[in-house]
Write a protein that holds these residues in place. Structure first.
Motif, PDB file in Angstrom:
ATOM      1  N   ALA A 140       0.828  -1.208   0.000  1.00 62.00           N
ATOM      2  CA  ALA A 140       0.000   0.000   0.000  1.00 62.00           C
ATOM      3  C   ALA A 140       0.862   1.258   0.000  1.00 62.00           C
ATOM      4  CB  ALA A 140      -0.933  -0.003   1.212  1.00 62.00           C
ATOM      5  N   LEU A 141       1.900   1.269   0.826  1.00 59.19           N
ATOM      6  CA  LEU A 141       2.761   2.445   0.921  1.00 59.19           C
ATOM      7  C   LEU A 141       3.543   2.677  -0.365  1.00 59.19           C
ATOM      8  CD1 LEU A 141       3.990   4.762   2.486  1.00 59.19           C
ATOM      9  CD2 LEU A 141       5.620   3.150   3.505  1.00 59.19           C
ATOM     10  N   PHE A 142       4.132   1.615  -0.912  1.00 64.86           N
ATOM     11  CA  PHE A 142       4.950   1.784  -2.113  1.00 64.86           C
ATOM     12  C   PHE A 142       4.091   2.095  -3.327  1.00 64.86           C
ATOM     13  CE2 PHE A 142       8.003   0.193  -5.426  1.00 64.86           C
ATOM     14  CZ  PHE A 142       8.927   1.209  -5.236  1.00 64.86           C
ATOM     15  N   VAL A 143       2.907   1.467  -3.406  1.00 58.85           N
ATOM     16  CA  VAL A 143       1.994   1.769  -4.518  1.00 58.85           C
ATOM     17  C   VAL A 143       1.568   3.229  -4.451  1.00 58.85           C
ATOM     18  CG1 VAL A 143      -0.353   1.380  -5.351  1.00 58.85           C
ATOM     19  CG2 VAL A 143       1.154  -0.553  -4.956  1.00 58.85           C
ATOM     20  N   TRP A 144       1.239   3.706  -3.248  1.00 57.54           N
ATOM     21  CA  TRP A 144       0.826   5.101  -3.105  1.00 57.54           C
ATOM     22  C   TRP A 144       1.958   6.039  -3.522  1.00 57.54           C
ATOM     23  CZ3 TRP A 144       2.564   9.324  -0.293  1.00 57.54           C
ATOM     24  CH2 TRP A 144       1.707  10.430  -0.262  1.00 57.54           C
ATOM     25  N   ALA A 145       3.175   5.755  -3.065  1.00 55.48           N
ATOM     26  CA  ALA A 145       4.316   6.609  -3.404  1.00 55.48           C
ATOM     27  C   ALA A 145       4.601   6.565  -4.905  1.00 55.48           C
ATOM     28  CB  ALA A 145       5.550   6.167  -2.618  1.00 55.48           C
ATOM     29  N   SER A 146       4.512   5.370  -5.505  1.00 52.96           N
ATOM     30  CA  SER A 146       4.801   5.237  -6.933  1.00 52.96           C
ATOM     31  C   SER A 146       3.735   5.912  -7.785  1.00 52.96           C
ATOM     32  CB  SER A 146       4.911   3.758  -7.307  1.00 52.96           C
ATOM     33  OG  SER A 146       5.154   3.595  -8.686  1.00 52.96           O
ATOM     34  N   VAL A 147       2.464   5.711  -7.427  1.00 56.20           N
ATOM     35  CA  VAL A 147       1.375   6.355  -8.175  1.00 56.20           C
ATOM     36  C   VAL A 147       1.466   7.865  -8.025  1.00 56.20           C
ATOM     37  CG1 VAL A 147      -1.130   6.662  -8.261  1.00 56.20           C
ATOM     38  CG2 VAL A 147      -0.167   4.372  -8.079  1.00 56.20           C
ATOM     39  N   HIS A 148       1.817   8.315  -6.831  1.00 53.92           N
ATOM     40  CA  HIS A 148       1.992   9.752  -6.586  1.00 53.92           C
ATOM     41  C   HIS A 148       3.111  10.311  -7.466  1.00 53.92           C
ATOM     42  CE1 HIS A 148       2.182  13.539  -4.393  1.00 53.92           C
ATOM     43  NE2 HIS A 148       3.482  13.352  -4.212  1.00 53.92           N
ATOM     44  N   ALA A 149       4.199   9.544  -7.609  1.00 59.46           N
ATOM     45  CA  ALA A 149       5.331  10.002  -8.415  1.00 59.46           C
ATOM     46  C   ALA A 149       5.031   9.949  -9.906  1.00 59.46           C
ATOM     47  CB  ALA A 149       6.571   9.163  -8.106  1.00 59.46           C
ATOM     48  N   ALA A 150       4.279   8.927 -10.335  1.00 60.87           N
ATOM     49  CA  ALA A 150       4.035   8.732 -11.768  1.00 60.87           C
ATOM     50  C   ALA A 150       2.704   9.297 -12.225  1.00 60.87           C
ATOM     51  CB  ALA A 150       4.074   7.231 -12.098  1.00 60.87           C
ATOM     52  N   SER A 151       1.987   9.953 -11.341  1.00 67.19           N
ATOM     53  CA  SER A 151       0.649  10.437 -11.688  1.00 67.19           C
ATOM     54  C   SER A 151       0.687  11.382 -12.883  1.00 67.19           C
ATOM     55  CB  SER A 151       0.025  11.153 -10.488  1.00 67.19           C
ATOM     56  OG  SER A 151      -1.263  11.631 -10.819  1.00 67.19           O
TER      57      SER A 151
END
Length: 290
Positions: A132-143
């Motif tokens: 959950a944490l890494f997906v959130w950070a990655s989606v936030h970065a690649a949004s």
């Protein structure tokens, strides 16, 4: 989208394998009565992981811009630390994950229902919170303003569930040591991009200086809104105009981490093939009888 698919696949497959190993062991040993507590523990772990992800997403929207950037940057750094630890841990333990879980499950069976629920919850919950944490950070970065990052994650998780089911049924055999090695290496590359973007967030929050010191600017050559710019952004979190701090952090993380990760020392025995989680010896796994 590919990087988010990889995250969903890699993280989801770890959780799927854990579930398959626990369930297959109980079925093989004739302890079907213990399946319900295991599924309860798994369900609680999944619910908490989803709740954690929702709290990150919706909770951050109530913050000021500077606070959002500070939170996003800080959590990106934490996510990269956790994922880096995870890929190294799985690189070492993929060969004997089954025996380790069997030992914990035997101890829980002797202690009762509550211990079974806790064992399943802890085994799956850690993976869920990291994901959950890494997906959130990655989606936030690649949004990029589209649902593609989330679609990539969802497809990766769906693929992981399918692979986990095939493992359980004994229909799929794969060298897990090699699988987790190469996907782990690719995940390190993704993590480097997340880390660099996290530091950019910290710069925008005025926590780290140098927001106006660009290492280079090739926006004219690789426009961010072009198809290839979008592709590079989605796969590597590439930014055509990174700051000096971003490039420095990216290099300082990526080069030594990959060098250590792919170092052969201590991993020679990882060449052995790991088969389906309910296999015993060299015989193919059999589907459990209802």
């Amino acid at each position: 989208m590919f990087s988010n698919y990889l995250i969903g696949l890699r993280e989801g497959l770890e959780a799927s394998l854990v579930v398959c190993i626990l369930i297959a062991y109980l079925v093989k040993t004739g302890r079907r009565d213990a399946l319900k507590p295991i599924w309860i523990g798994i369900g609680i772990a999944v619910a908490i992981a989803m709740g954690f992800g929702c709290a990150l997403e919706f909770g951050s929207q109530e913050l000021t811009f500077q606070a959002q950037e500070a939170l996003g940057g800080s959590l990106s750094v934490v996510a990269v630390v956790l994922v880096t630890w995870m890929v190294f841990w799985m690189r070492r333990t993929a060969r004997h994950l089954r025996s380790e879980l069997h030992g914990k499950l035997d101890a829980a069976l002797a202690m009762g229902t509550g211990a079974l629920v806790a064992t399943a919850f802890l085994a799956v919950g850690r993976e869920g919170l990291e994901t959950a944490l890494f997906v959130w950070a990655s989606v936030h970065a690649a949004s990029d303003g589209t649902p593609r990052p989330l679609v990539g994650v969802a497809l990766g998780l769906a693929t992981a569930v399918l692979l986990g089911w095939l493992f359980y049924r004994g229909a799929l055999r794969i060298n897990l040591a090699k699988f987790f090695t190469w996907t782990g290496g690719m995940l390190v590359v993704v993590a480097a991009g997340v880390l660099a973007y996290g530091f950019h967030d910290l710069q925008e929050a005025n926590w780290v200086p140098g927001i106006n010191s660009l290492a280079f600017d090739i926006s004219g050559t690789i426009p961010p809104d072009s198809w290839y710019g979008t592709l590079l952004k989605g796969v590597f979190n590439f930014q055509p105009d990174p700051t000096v701090v971003q490039v420095t952090v990216w290099l300082l993380y990526l080069v030594p981490t990959l060098a250590v990760f792919f170092a052969p020392v201590g991993f020679a025995s990882g060449k052995a093939k790991v088969k389906g989680p309910d296999e015993q010896g060299s015989q193919p796994a059999q589907a459990p009888q209802a």
